[in-house]
Design a protein around this motif. Structure first.
Motif, PDB file in Angstrom:
ATOM      1  N   PHE A  72      -2.950   7.869   4.154  1.00  0.00           N
ATOM      2  CA  PHE A  72      -3.644   7.057   3.427  1.00  0.00           C
ATOM      3  C   PHE A  72      -4.487   6.111   4.081  1.00  0.00           C
ATOM      4  O   PHE A  72      -4.650   5.918   5.197  1.00  0.00           O
ATOM      5  N   PHE A  73      -5.254   5.518   3.268  1.00  0.00           N
ATOM      6  CA  PHE A  73      -6.424   4.802   3.925  1.00  0.00           C
ATOM      7  C   PHE A  73      -6.722   3.584   2.975  1.00  0.00           C
ATOM      8  O   PHE A  73      -6.480   3.527   1.689  1.00  0.00           O
ATOM      9  N   PHE A  74      -7.289   2.747   3.546  1.00  0.00           N
ATOM     10  CA  PHE A  74      -7.556   1.325   2.732  1.00  0.00           C
ATOM     11  C   PHE A  74      -9.296   1.026   2.659  1.00  0.00           C
ATOM     12  O   PHE A  74     -10.057   1.246   3.576  1.00  0.00           O
ATOM     13  N   LYS A 120      -6.660  -3.827  16.552  1.00  0.00           N
ATOM     14  CA  LYS A 120      -7.731  -2.578  16.518  1.00  0.00           C
ATOM     15  C   LYS A 120      -7.587  -2.058  15.148  1.00  0.00           C
ATOM     16  O   LYS A 120      -6.447  -1.765  14.737  1.00  0.00           O
ATOM     17  N   PRO A 121      -8.748  -1.922  14.322  1.00  0.00           N
ATOM     18  CA  PRO A 121      -8.492  -1.419  13.124  1.00  0.00           C
ATOM     19  C   PRO A 121      -8.101   0.187  13.061  1.00  0.00           C
ATOM     20  O   PRO A 121      -8.442   0.870  14.173  1.00  0.00           O
ATOM     21  N   ALA A 173      -1.019  -4.793   9.795  1.00  0.00           N
ATOM     22  CA  ALA A 173      -2.316  -5.563  10.197  1.00  0.00           C
ATOM     23  C   ALA A 173      -3.627  -4.718  10.599  1.00  0.00           C
ATOM     24  O   ALA A 173      -4.636  -5.077  10.143  1.00  0.00           O
ATOM     25  N   SER A 174      -3.300  -3.513  11.105  1.00  0.00           N
ATOM     26  CA  SER A 174      -4.539  -2.756  11.482  1.00  0.00           C
ATOM     27  C   SER A 174      -5.016  -1.945  10.303  1.00  0.00           C
ATOM     28  O   SER A 174      -6.287  -2.023  10.263  1.00  0.00           O
ATOM     29  N   ILE A 175      -4.366  -1.422   9.582  1.00  0.00           N
ATOM     30  CA  ILE A 175      -4.843  -0.800   8.246  1.00  0.00           C
ATOM     31  C   ILE A 175      -5.463  -1.625   7.146  1.00  0.00           C
ATOM     32  O   ILE A 175      -6.448  -1.158   6.565  1.00  0.00           O
ATOM     33  N   LEU A 180      -7.355  -9.083   6.196  1.00  0.00           N
ATOM     34  CA  LEU A 180      -6.647 -10.278   6.726  1.00  0.00           C
ATOM     35  C   LEU A 180      -7.570 -11.257   7.637  1.00  0.00           C
ATOM     36  O   LEU A 180      -7.770 -10.757   8.788  1.00  0.00           O
ATOM     37  N   SER A 181      -8.332 -11.915   6.914  1.00  0.00           N
ATOM     38  CA  SER A 181      -9.352 -12.804   7.417  1.00  0.00           C
ATOM     39  C   SER A 181      -9.074 -14.346   6.940  1.00  0.00           C
ATOM     40  O   SER A 181      -8.270 -14.578   6.102  1.00  0.00           O
TER      41      SER A 181
END
Length: 302
Positions: A72-74, A120-121, A173-175, A180-181
């Motif tokens: 899956f991806f965001f 890291k993303p 947090a990475s995905i 998240l800002s």
């Protein structure tokens, strides 16, 4: 392309009525291209249940993302995304205009010991067996034509819970790094304080900003609405919701929202909701005759 929905109409969150969301299942033929997957500027979590696809962000053809079966991806609302199906693809999407519930204040608290700047993303994560079982059942509900808002709400909370059960904090947090800002924390601050405010100026003070900066941030995070416009919409959403979903007396709802006369309240409802208080209440009573699923609700325990 064929598309199924858990609810055909967008779901409005009763805890944050400016937020809309929807579960979708897309069946995409091999070689088919969808030019803009999030053309309405949504946040989307996309689960590939079958096949593989290429994802192109912001029309950059030279740097595609490959997502395979059981990944899956965001997609952030900030990006335009084109996808191309490399095989027959089945794609389940949870889309929302605001990234809550799985990225709201509780998630910020959950991830508070992680420095987002140092994360890291990550482009894709695997769909683990427990998450896959959840998604398969979700597709079955869609195929069945289930139209129960309480079920949608329950499945959203279940999705949030499964992220916490199946994935480590740094993976979450990475995905979701794009969301998240400070923008999200601004949103949480607004949603925390707005019910205590009658004016946009009061809301700006409680959130800790002067009027000019607050309006700039607000329009950026709430799809171009000014604080005044959004507060008016939110009040209308909440009044309509209380009429339709509660048995509170009309007078009590009127007083709760600081209307001094029934004629003023009726004028407001007709202008902003399109019906008188009695008409809205009648529609709510009719809608309550449809089946509910109150006992199914799943809570996201922290």
């Amino acid at each position: 392309m064929e598309m199924l929905f858990l609810l055909k109409n967008l779901y409005r969150d009763p805890l944050a009525l400016s937020r809309f969301s929807q579960f979708r299942c897309l069946h995409i033929s091999k070689g088919e291209i969808i030019q803009n997957l999030n053309e309405t500027h949504e946040f989307q979590v996309c689960f590939v249940l079958k096949g593989s696809l290429c994802l192109f962000r912001d029309h950059i053809e030279s740097m595609p993302l490959m997502a395979m079966q059981n990944e899956f991806f965001f997609i952030s609302s900030l990006h335009q995304c084109k996808i191309k199906a490399m095989d027959e693809v089945q794609l389940v999407i949870h889309a929302c205009n605001i990234v809550a519930p799985y990225l709201h204040s509780r998630t910020i608290e959950y991830l508070q010991d992680i420095s987002i700047e140092e994360v890291k993303p990550v482009e894709v994560l695997p769909i683990y067996p427990l998450m896959r079982s959840y998604l398969d059942l979700l597709v079955d509900y869609m195929k069945n034509g289930t139209e129960i808002p309480d079920l949608h709400r329950a499945k959203e909370y279940e999705l949030f819970s499964l992220f916490k059960i199946c994935y480590k904090k740094n993976e979450i947090a990475s995905i979701f790094r794009d969301a998240l800002s400070n923008d999200l924390q601004f949103f949480v601050s607004v949603m925390t304080h707005y019910k205590a405010c009658r004016t946009a100026k009061e809301l700006a003070v409680l959130c800790g900003y002067n009027d000019t900066v607050f309006t700039q941030l607000f329009k950026k995070n709430f799809h171009g609405d000014t604080p005044y416009q959004w507060l008016q919409k939110q009040t209308s959403y909440e009044i309509e919701f209380k009429f339709k979903k509660s048995t509170l007396p009309i007078k009590q709802i009127m007083l709760d929202y600081h209307f001094k006369t029934f004629s003023h309240f009726t004028t407001y409802c007709k202008r902003n909701i399109g019906a008188t208080p009695n008409e809205i209440r009648k529609k709510g009573e009719e809608s309550r005759d449809t089946p509910s699923l109150e006992t199914y609700s799943v809570s996201a325990n922290d």
